[in-house]
Structure formats: C-alpha cells, structure tokens
Design an enzyme around this catalytic site. Structure first.
Site, short mmCIF file in Angstrom:
data_model
loop_
_atom_site.label_atom_id
_atom_site.label_comp_id
_atom_site.label_asym_id
_atom_site.label_seq_id
_atom_site.Cartn_x
_atom_site.Cartn_y
_atom_site.Cartn_z
N LYS A 1 5.34 1.75 -3.14
CA LYS A 1 5.29 3.09 -3.74
C LYS A 1 5.52 2.95 -5.23
CE LYS A 1 4.85 7.29 -2.07
NZ LYS A 1 4.29 7.74 -0.80
N LYS B 1 0.86 -1.19 0.00
CA LYS B 1 0.00 0.00 0.00
C LYS B 1 0.88 1.23 0.00
CE LYS B 1 -3.84 2.24 0.34
NZ LYS B 1 -3.42 2.95 -0.91
N ASP C 1 -0.04 10.53 -4.64
CA ASP C 1 1.10 11.18 -3.98
C ASP C 1 1.33 12.47 -4.78
OD1 ASP C 1 3.24 10.46 -1.78
OD2 ASP C 1 4.42 11.28 -3.41
N ASN D 1 -2.07 19.51 -1.48
CA ASN D 1 -3.08 18.89 -0.64
C ASN D 1 -2.69 18.87 0.85
OD1 ASN D 1 -5.43 17.37 -0.22
ND2 ASN D 1 -4.22 15.50 -0.20
N1 GLU Z 1 1.14 9.05 -0.61
C1 GLU Z 1 0.64 9.02 0.72
C2 GLU Z 1 1.77 8.75 1.70
O1 GLU Z 1 2.89 9.16 1.47
C3 GLU Z 1 -0.57 8.12 0.88
C4 GLU Z 1 -0.47 6.74 0.36
C5 GLU Z 1 -1.79 5.94 0.39
O2 GLU Z 1 -2.82 6.50 0.74
O3 GLU Z 1 -1.72 4.78 0.03
O4 GLU Z 1 1.58 8.16 2.73
#
Ligand code: GLU
Length: 449
Positions: A130, A94, A170, A244
């Site tokens: 990621k 995730k 992201d 955001n």
């Molecule tokens: N990109 C966000 C982070 O750095 C959220 C990732 C997500 O919701 O899976 O945590």
C-alpha cells in the site's frame, strides 16, 4: 503467562508497543487477525519454529520519500510519499495508493497488512502493499493534481515494476490520477508496462475495474444471504460514502432489487426513503466529481433528508455497508444497528468498524463481512488487469464481470469453510484463517531470508 507467538513478550500489546510504537491503526489490524490465527499457529509447530508470526507482521520494506512540487501560485509545496511493501510471498506487491492528509506509516502498514490477506483470498498471485501521500487533493486544480502525480512518480518509479510492485488507486486516487502516474512512469523509464492497474482502457486498463469493488461487495453479500436461504430482493440498505465503492455498491444492490436509502460524505448523510435509482446515483457521481461539493444538494434535487456531521447508522435498515474509510463506524453506531434489527453488515471500506464495533457485530447474531473478504473485488479485477497487460489482450466486460462474481463466490466459500462453528459462520475468522494459511505456507516453503 507469556505471549506464545513472539518470544520475550508478555502480551500482543507489549509486542506491538515494542515493535511498532505509536501505530494505533496497525495495532488494530494485527490484533484483529491474531486472535483468529493464534490457534492455527499453536497447532502447527513448523509455523512457530519458523517464527511466522513475527515475520508476517513486519513489512518487507517501508519506503518514504520527499515529494516537492509546484502549485498554481508557483510556490513549492512539500509532501511525504510512501510505499509499504508488506509481504511478497505469493506474488509481486499489490495494493492501492491513497492521497489523504491522514496518510502516515501506521495507516499504510494497517492497509498493507490487510491487503496481504485480501490478495491471498482472491486466489490470484499478488503480494500485499500500500502507498500514497499526505497530499490533500481537495480544492486543487487539475494542473496541480498532474504536477503532484508527476513529482510523486519521479520518486516512486525506482521501487515498482510489473514483477516487483504494481500499485493502483485508493481514496482520492482514481482513473485521472492513475493516468497521470502511468504517463509519468512511461516517460521516466521509457517503458510501456503494466506497472499500475486501474488504467484507462485505451492504454491497458481492464473493463469493470471501476465497478469491481462495489459490485464485488454486493456479490459477496448476495452469497451470504443465499447461504442463509435469503436474498436481496426488497431489502433496505444503508451505505456510507459517495465515492467509487459506495456508488457502485448502490448501483448493483438496486439492480438486484434492494432499496438503497442513504449515502454520505465528510459533511453528513442523505436519507432518501424512496430509494436511490440509477438516475440519482449518476447525479451523485457527477455532483461529487465537482470540486468542493457536498451531498446536501441531493435533497433539493430529489427530496429526502440531509443530516450534517453524522454517519447514517441510526437509520433503520436490513443491511449496512460502510464504504467510506477506516474507523468510521464506532461501538454506539454498531449498537444502534443491532437495536434496529440489522441482518447483515458488509464492509466496503478497509477496516471501517472500530475494534469495539466489530466486537459488537461478532457477538450478535448477524452476518458480518470484513473488508478484507468483502471488498476484494477491486484488487481481484486489478489481478485480471495484470494478466491482460501481460498478454496485451483485453477481455470484454461480461467475461470480467463473470470472473469477478466467481472470485467473490470462492472467497465466500473459503470463509464458510474456515469460519463455520455450530452452524454459524464467523466470516472474519474464516477470512483471516484462509488468507493466513496461504501466505504462511508460501513463506515456509521459501525459507528464511
Ligand atoms: N485500493 C484497493 C483495495 O483496497 C484496490 C487495490 C488494487 O487494485 O491494487 O483493495
């Protein structure tokens, strides 16, 4: 002396140079964690004999693929797409997708590694991953963004799924991109599944997902201050970024009585000594949503000063929240903040402080919250979105907000438990150890393979 965590290497640097050459951001992220978890591994022979350290710093899969797509001039452009599936010991991979020219294997490995710890801290069953692309969306038309997302998913769909890997947004990947990516996945696979989070609410998205990272950051900050018998009321806050995370952190901080006096973008920063209001924040959001704009126009609209080519770290304030990108805050900026009497630094972005800046913060008598703990609210609400998708039933905003606040309070408590020494809380250490214990225990239980 040899490096006790990995046989055959003289030092951590030696190990990283051999195992992951030319990946400076990844080295930085691993080095920062290793100092804190080394004593735990040394104290647990079962971690050492299972070679947990070497396994933890090696991603399970690093996927890279070609993304060929057609721009508005009917030319074919080629970008590189990636998904780093870092650690799946506690749940499906995730983590977000980032579209930015700086995206490469090193950046995504650092982000995937951090995400593994962050997701563990949320208490929800999510592994770390990621992904993204070196695609630069700035100045692109909506049609180009859609065609790029379609082409990207045409490759990515093979590697993801609700029980495998659930990406989200992201940097430069927000609700619009997630909508296009979800549509592409559904058309390719003929499945309506919760395969991405951050979706629109008409097709399985959660309330509060957009606000979650910024709001969660401020909930964490409020907990830190409370732990020190203090609160946010009347505190001045400098924030970098205007996306955001930054705008929602500003919104929540203002609603809790703080005075937010800066925001920034890649062109410079605005300093508004009167403080941001909801109206000003709404204007920033609408303005930045337009193609090719900078924050400079804020000054003619609302007053204050614009400084080109710099971050806001020289502005005196009680609290600093870097919410833009990795390594945006260097050692000199950190020293300026300390000299100006900052009480707390709270990372909304992932690894926004350089290693040297972080060393300055950690040795000073201030509150310092690392991104992997403080910005976990976004992925936490993503975790709630996964559950809602499974049940095909959505919760209301108040319920989600309350759960988010509870999760941030729990993460704070875990950091305090693992990071307190002589009355001082080292939140980095606490976050690293608490995240590590959970992942390492799961890896140990699942044997070798
Ligand atoms: N990109 C966000 C982070 O750095 C959220 C990732 C997500 O919701 O899976 O945590």
């Amino acid at each position: 002396m040899t490096f006790s965590l990995a046989d055959g290497y003289d030092s951590l640097e030696d190990f990283l140079d051999a195992r992951a050459p030319n990946q400076p951001e990844f080295h930085q992220a691993v080095t920062e964690v290793t100092d804190d978890i080394k004593p735990i591994i040394d104290a647990h022979p079962e971690f050492k004999s299972a070679n947990i350290f070497e396994r933890l710093v090696e991603p399970e899969q690093v996927i890279s693929f070609r993304v060929a797509w057609q721009n508005d001039a009917n030319e074919i452009e080629v970008n590189r797409g990636y998904r780093v599936q870092f650690n799946g010991a506690i749940g499906p991979f995730k983590g977000g997708l980032r579209f930015h020219p700086s995206v490469n294997t090193s950046v995504l490995k650092f982000l995937g590694f951090e995400q593994t710890f962050k997701n563990a801290l949320t208490g929800l069953p999510m592994g770390g991953g990621k992904g993204g692309s070196d695609f630069d969306p700035s100045g692109r038309s909506d049609q180009e963004i859609m065609r790029f997302c379609n082409a990207f998913m045409q490759q990515l769909y093979r590697y993801i799924g609700p029980d495998i890997d659930v990406p989200a947004g992201d940097i430069n990947v927000g609700a619009r991109e997630i909508g296009y990516l979800f549509g592409a996945y559904r058309r390719i696979t003929n499945r309506f599944q919760g395969v991405l989070t951050g979706k629109g609410q008409s097709f399985g998205g959660s309330e509060m997902r957009t606000e979650a990272t910024g709001y969660g950051l401020v909930y964490f900050l409020a907990e830190m201050l409370k732990h020190d018998s203090d609160d946010l009321d009347g505190k001045s806050v400098i924030i970098s970024g205007a996306g955001n995370v930054a705008t929602h952190a500003a919104e929540k901080a203002v609603s809790l009585g703080a005075k937010v006096i800066t925001l920034s973008d890649s062109a410079g920063f605005i300093h508004d000594p009167d403080g941001l209001t909801q109206e000003k924040i709404d204007w920033v959001r609408a303005h930045k949503a337009k193609k090719g704009t900078t924050l400079e126009a804020y000054v003619s609209k609302f007053g204050g000063d614009w400084t080109a080519g710099k971050g806001p770290w020289g502005v005196k304030a009680d609290i600093a929240a870097p919410c833009a990108t990795q390594n945006e805050l260097d050692k000199d900026s950190a020293k300026m903040l300390i000299d100006n009497g900052v009480l707390a630094v709270i990372e909304g972005a992932n690894m926004p402080s350089t290693a040297a800046a972080k060393a300055v913060f950690r040795s000073a008598d201030i509150l310092f919250a690392p991104g992997k703990a403080a910005n976990a609210g976004g992925v936490a609400v993503s975790g709630l979105e996964i559950s809602q998708d499974r049940m095909r039933r959505l919760s209301d905003a108040d319920q989600i907000d309350e759960t988010l606040e509870g999760i941030m309070t729990d993460i704070h408590a875990a950091c305090v438990e693992e990071g307190t020494r002589d009355g001082h809380v080292d939140y980095s250490k606490g976050a690293n150890i608490a995240g590590f214990r959970k992942v390492a225990d799961a890896m140990l239980s699942q044997g070798v393979g």
